[in-house]
Design an enzyme around this catalytic site. Structure first.
Site, short mmCIF file in Angstrom:
data_model
loop_
_atom_site.label_atom_id
_atom_site.label_comp_id
_atom_site.label_asym_id
_atom_site.label_seq_id
_atom_site.Cartn_x
_atom_site.Cartn_y
_atom_site.Cartn_z
N HIS A 40 0.84 -1.20 0.00
CA HIS A 40 0.00 0.00 0.00
C HIS A 40 0.87 1.24 0.00
CE1 HIS A 40 0.75 -1.13 4.21
NE2 HIS A 40 0.75 0.17 4.47
N HIS A 81 0.96 5.27 1.30
CA HIS A 81 0.36 6.32 2.12
C HIS A 81 0.45 7.65 1.37
CE1 HIS A 81 0.59 4.19 6.13
NE2 HIS A 81 1.48 3.48 5.46
P1 5GP Z 1 2.10 0.46 7.36
O1 5GP Z 1 2.68 0.76 8.71
O2 5GP Z 1 1.93 -1.02 7.12
O3 5GP Z 1 2.79 1.15 6.23
O4 5GP Z 1 0.66 1.13 7.39
C1 5GP Z 1 -0.50 0.47 7.73
C2 5GP Z 1 -1.56 1.55 7.89
O5 5GP Z 1 -2.82 0.94 7.81
C3 5GP Z 1 -1.51 2.28 9.23
O6 5GP Z 1 -1.37 3.68 8.99
C4 5GP Z 1 -2.84 1.94 9.89
O7 5GP Z 1 -3.39 3.02 10.59
C5 5GP Z 1 -3.70 1.54 8.71
N1 5GP Z 1 -4.71 0.54 9.02
C6 5GP Z 1 -4.51 -0.62 9.72
N2 5GP Z 1 -5.67 -1.32 9.79
C7 5GP Z 1 -6.60 -0.58 9.11
C8 5GP Z 1 -7.99 -0.78 8.85
O8 5GP Z 1 -8.60 -1.77 9.25
N3 5GP Z 1 -8.61 0.17 8.09
C9 5GP Z 1 -7.96 1.28 7.64
N4 5GP Z 1 -8.68 2.16 6.95
N5 5GP Z 1 -6.66 1.50 7.88
C10 5GP Z 1 -5.99 0.58 8.62
#
Ligand code: 5GP
Ligand code: ZN
Length: 137
Positions: free
Chosen positions: A99, A101
């Site tokens: 993903h 951001h």
């Molecule tokens: P990472 O740290 O893997 O780059 O980012 C994961 C992101 O996914 C985090 O910013 C977290 O807040 C978001 N996230 C985790 N679970 C969910 C969810 O169930 N729904 C949404 N909309 N965001 C999520």
């Protein structure tokens, strides 16, 4: 991936605040935003991280990130935007589904992305550059 939360969200099994959807992607709001309008670009197919996705999917995903960043600027959510993409636990990836951001930023908003500067000698910089140059060229 039956137990992947982002697979379920991207494919509509779990409802989300969807900002955009096409055959390959869903764009949603992050559940724990760094700022209002913090957005995630999710492919509908499961890939763990950037090491697994095709070049064409990366291109499409980053084009959508750009489009989202422009919208956040135009709509007044942002004065600047961080486009971030974490790969692997060591890099802070907490959800193992590729993903991107898109984080809207305002001047002096207190959001921190950059840590302290790491001290590296000029000699070491040269060695690092040479090693990576050989791999990339
Ligand atoms: P990472 O740290 O893997 O780059 O980012 C994961 C992101 O996914 C985090 O910013 C977290 O807040 C978001 N996230 C985790 N679970 C969910 C969810 O169930 N729904 C949404 N909309 N965001 C999520
Ligand atoms: Zn997944």
């Amino acid at each position: 991936m039956s137990d992947c939360i982002f697979c379920k969200i991207a494919n509509g099994e779990i409802p989300s605040n969807t900002l955009y959807e096409d055959n390959d992607f869903r764009i949603i709001l992050d559940i724990s935003p760094a700022n209002p309008g913090h957005t995630l670009i999710l492919p509908k197919k499961h890939f763990e991280n950037v090491f697994d996705v095709s070049d064409s999917l990366v291109k499409d995903a980053f084009l959508l990130a750009k489009k989202t960043a422009c919208a956040l600027m135009d709509l007044g959510f942002a004065e600047g935007v961080n486009i971030l993409q974490n790969n692997g636990e060591a890099a802070g990836q907490t959800v193992g589904h590729f993903h991107i951001h898109v984080i809207p930023r305002k001047k002096d908003d207190g959001v921190t992305i950059k840590s302290e500067v790491f001290e590296v000698s000029e000699e070491e910089m040269g060695r690092i550059a040479k090693t990576i140059f050989k791999a990339l060229n």
